[in-house]
Design an enzyme around this catalytic site. Structure first.
Site, PDB file in Angstrom:
ATOM      1  N   GLU A 179       0.794  -1.237   0.000  1.00 15.93           N
ATOM      2  CA  GLU A 179       0.000   0.000   0.000  1.00 15.93           C
ATOM      3  C   GLU A 179       0.827   1.289   0.000  1.00 15.93           C
ATOM      4  O   GLU A 179       0.564   2.200   0.780  1.00 15.93           O
ATOM      5  CB  GLU A 179      -0.956  -0.014   1.203  1.00 15.93           C
ATOM      6  CG  GLU A 179      -1.866  -1.233   1.199  1.00 15.93           C
ATOM      7  CD  GLU A 179      -2.668  -1.409   2.488  1.00 15.93           C
ATOM      8  OE1 GLU A 179      -2.624  -0.531   3.357  1.00 15.93           O
ATOM      9  OE2 GLU A 179      -3.336  -2.441   2.625  1.00 15.93           O
ATOM     10  N   GLU A 289      -6.311 -10.759  -0.815  1.00 14.20           N
ATOM     11  CA  GLU A 289      -7.112 -10.526   0.403  1.00 14.20           C
ATOM     12  C   GLU A 289      -8.604 -10.497   0.058  1.00 14.20           C
ATOM     13  O   GLU A 289      -9.342  -9.619   0.505  1.00 14.20           O
ATOM     14  CB  GLU A 289      -6.684  -9.202   1.067  1.00 14.20           C
ATOM     15  CG  GLU A 289      -5.197  -9.134   1.354  1.00 14.20           C
ATOM     16  CD  GLU A 289      -4.767  -7.844   2.065  1.00 14.20           C
ATOM     17  OE1 GLU A 289      -5.619  -7.126   2.607  1.00 14.20           O
ATOM     18  OE2 GLU A 289      -3.550  -7.572   2.063  1.00 14.20           O
TER      19      GLU A 289
HETATM   20  O1  9MR Z   1      -7.095  -8.063   8.898  1.00 17.19           O
HETATM   21  C1  9MR Z   1      -6.169  -7.196   9.501  1.00 17.19           C
HETATM   22  C2  9MR Z   1      -6.745  -6.662  10.802  1.00 17.19           C
HETATM   23  O2  9MR Z   1      -6.868  -7.709  11.742  1.00 17.19           O
HETATM   24  C3  9MR Z   1      -5.843  -5.559  11.360  1.00 17.19           C
HETATM   25  O3  9MR Z   1      -6.472  -4.979  12.484  1.00 17.19           O
HETATM   26  C4  9MR Z   1      -5.626  -4.508  10.288  1.00 17.19           C
HETATM   27  C5  9MR Z   1      -4.692  -3.397  10.766  1.00 17.19           C
HETATM   28  O4  9MR Z   1      -4.570  -2.416   9.803  1.00 17.19           O
HETATM   29  O5  9MR Z   1      -5.023  -5.112   9.137  1.00 17.19           O
HETATM   30  C6  9MR Z   1      -5.885  -6.044   8.547  1.00 17.19           C
HETATM   31  O6  9MR Z   1      -5.318  -6.562   7.359  1.00 17.19           O
HETATM   32  C7  9MR Z   1      -5.029  -5.613   6.338  1.00 17.19           C
HETATM   33  C8  9MR Z   1      -3.887  -6.155   5.529  1.00 17.19           C
HETATM   34  O7  9MR Z   1      -2.804  -6.447   6.349  1.00 17.19           O
HETATM   35  C9  9MR Z   1      -3.481  -5.203   4.430  1.00 17.19           C
HETATM   36  N1  9MR Z   1      -4.595  -4.831   3.611  1.00 17.19           N
HETATM   37  C10 9MR Z   1      -5.787  -4.387   4.307  1.00 17.19           C
HETATM   38  C11 9MR Z   1      -6.189  -5.407   5.358  1.00 17.19           C
HETATM   39  C12 9MR Z   1      -7.467  -4.981   6.030  1.00 17.19           C
HETATM   40  O8  9MR Z   1      -7.271  -3.778   6.721  1.00 17.19           O
END
Ligand code: 9MR
Length: 406
Positions: A179, A289
């Protein structure tokens, strides 16, 4: 015996004969191997012995985001049956795994790797450099002042060598940078103004991260991972970044399209266009994802609409209605139809979470992104996203059958 009794007995005999015939032909026609499940409105019988990974064995691995805890609980059997790739949802991110200088929390990450290796499941590493869940210590020196670009890149290198080095040969693909592209509509603003960008005074950290990852594990496949990669403005920004990386001979294998999608977003054309663009550069694609929420973006409350001190009641939640379900089925079907058409370029499709029992998207109180952190309080306000192929009881949803029926 009077003639009417004779006819009645003949009728009864005939009826018994017909029933016996129907039962015996049903038994003969039922497949001997494996239980079968019949879905209303669908004439095909589904073999419940097969998992998603088996339906897609001639296409691409099918993965799922996991936590270490999920591997020891009731999700575990489902993961092993349905998936042949896993991604740690949080346990390998910079902050969680490397919270302070020289300190590494290996336990959860090791658990996931051991579980996957013992079940012959592939592992995607997530991620080596991100602006979120960062190892905040990396940006400050011992006096609390911002570090120099040189020191920051040295720390990035140490981190990547340590983490990617530890799992060398076990993790086959890494989201190296996550990102890093800006979200705004300003087409001249390509990069996100993160701590990484600001301290490096530009995007050099991106190329550096790929270079370090390649040095640390020359056989790992290296991906740039981002969301909204099908939206035209962001798609073009990502395209510019990718072209620059290729022109600079950066060791990149492909793009992770996160695929946090909605019922009508992306359109089939947008999805195809994004795939065509990335693959025209000779890069592979992983959908990293995937989930399709039934929720629309929350409208912002009008300013000044509520009287001071008024209680704002949560909007009624109709939940997972048949109408939303039908749209979700159609969107999942559309996505997988296109994935199969592009199988030459797609090297995996990963779902973000296992079942609708828990999704990072579940919202509370009509707007807050709550996820796991918010799940403990006020469950009556929970607005679930129902974004996956398994329901809250870990059973296959109709959307599941729509992606394996081909
Ligand atoms: O699923 C993840 C969640 O448990 C965390 O709190 C969050 C923190 O930003 O990150 C989520 O996963 C992310 C992923 O690592 C990168 N792309 C977006 C995902 C959803 O936010």
């Amino acid at each position: 015996m009077d003639p009417s009794t004779i006819f009645k007995n003949i009728d009864r005999g005939l009826l018994l004969l017909i029933i016996a015939f129907i039962v015996s032909s049903f038994i003969q026609n039922t497949p001997k191997k494996g239980p079968a499940l019949f879905i209303a409105g669908n004439t095909k019988a589904h073999n419940t012995d097969k998992g998603l990974k088996d339906y897609y064995k001639n296409y691409f691995p099918i993965g799922v985001a996991v936590s270490a805890a999920s591997l020891h609980g009731p999700d575990s059997a489902l993961i092993v049956k349905e998936f042949n790739s896993v991604t740690p949802e949080n346990d390998m991110k910079m902050g969680p795994i490397n919270p302070s200088e020289g300190v590494y929390n290996w336990k959860n990450a090791d658990d996931i790797v051991d579980f996957a290796v013992s079940h012959h499941i592939k592992i995607r590493g997530h991620n080596l450099c991100w602006h979120n869940q960062e190892a905040i210590w990396m940006f400050k020196d011992t006096n609390g002042k911002p570090v120099t670009k040189e020191l920051l890149l040295q720390r990035l290198k140490d981190h990547i060598f340590t983490v990617a080095g530890r799992y060398k040969g076990k993790i086959y693909a890494w989201d190296v940078v996550n990102e890093a592209v800006d979200d705004s509509d300003d087409t001249t603003q390509i990069y996100r103004k993160s701590n990484w960008y600001n301290i490096c005074n530009g995007p050099d950290f991106i190329e550096a991260a790929f270079k370090y990852a390649h040095e640390a594990d020359p056989h790992a496949r290296l991906y740039y991972n981002d969301y909204n990669s099908e939206h035209p403005v962001k798609r073009e920004k990502i395209f510019k970044l990718l072209k620059k990386l290729i022109a600079d001979h950066v060791p990149i294998d492909g793009v992770g399209m996160q695929a946090h999608w909605k019922l009508n977003d992306p359109s089939p054309d947008e999805l195809r266009k994004a795939l065509d663009e990335v693959t025209s550069l000779g890069l592979k694609v992983q959908f990293t994802e995937l989930d399709i929420t039934i929720r629309l973006p929350q409208p912002k409350p009008a300013t000044g609409a509520a009287a001071p001190g008024a209680t704002i009641l949560p909007t009624p939640d109709p939940g997972y209605t048949p109408e939303l379900e039908a749209k979700q089925i159609a969107q999942y079907k559309m996505a997988f139809d296109i994935f199969r058409q592009y199988k030459k370029f797609i090297t995996s499709v990963t779902f973000w979470n296992v079942s609708d029992r828990y999704s990072w998207l579940d919202q509370r109180g009509g707007g807050l992104m709550g996820g796991a952190a918010a799940a403990a309080k006020a469950p009556h306000l929970l607005k679930k996203a129902y974004p996956l192929l398994f329901d809250e009881n870990r059973q296959r949803k109709k959307a599941y059958w729509s992606v394996v029926n081909f």
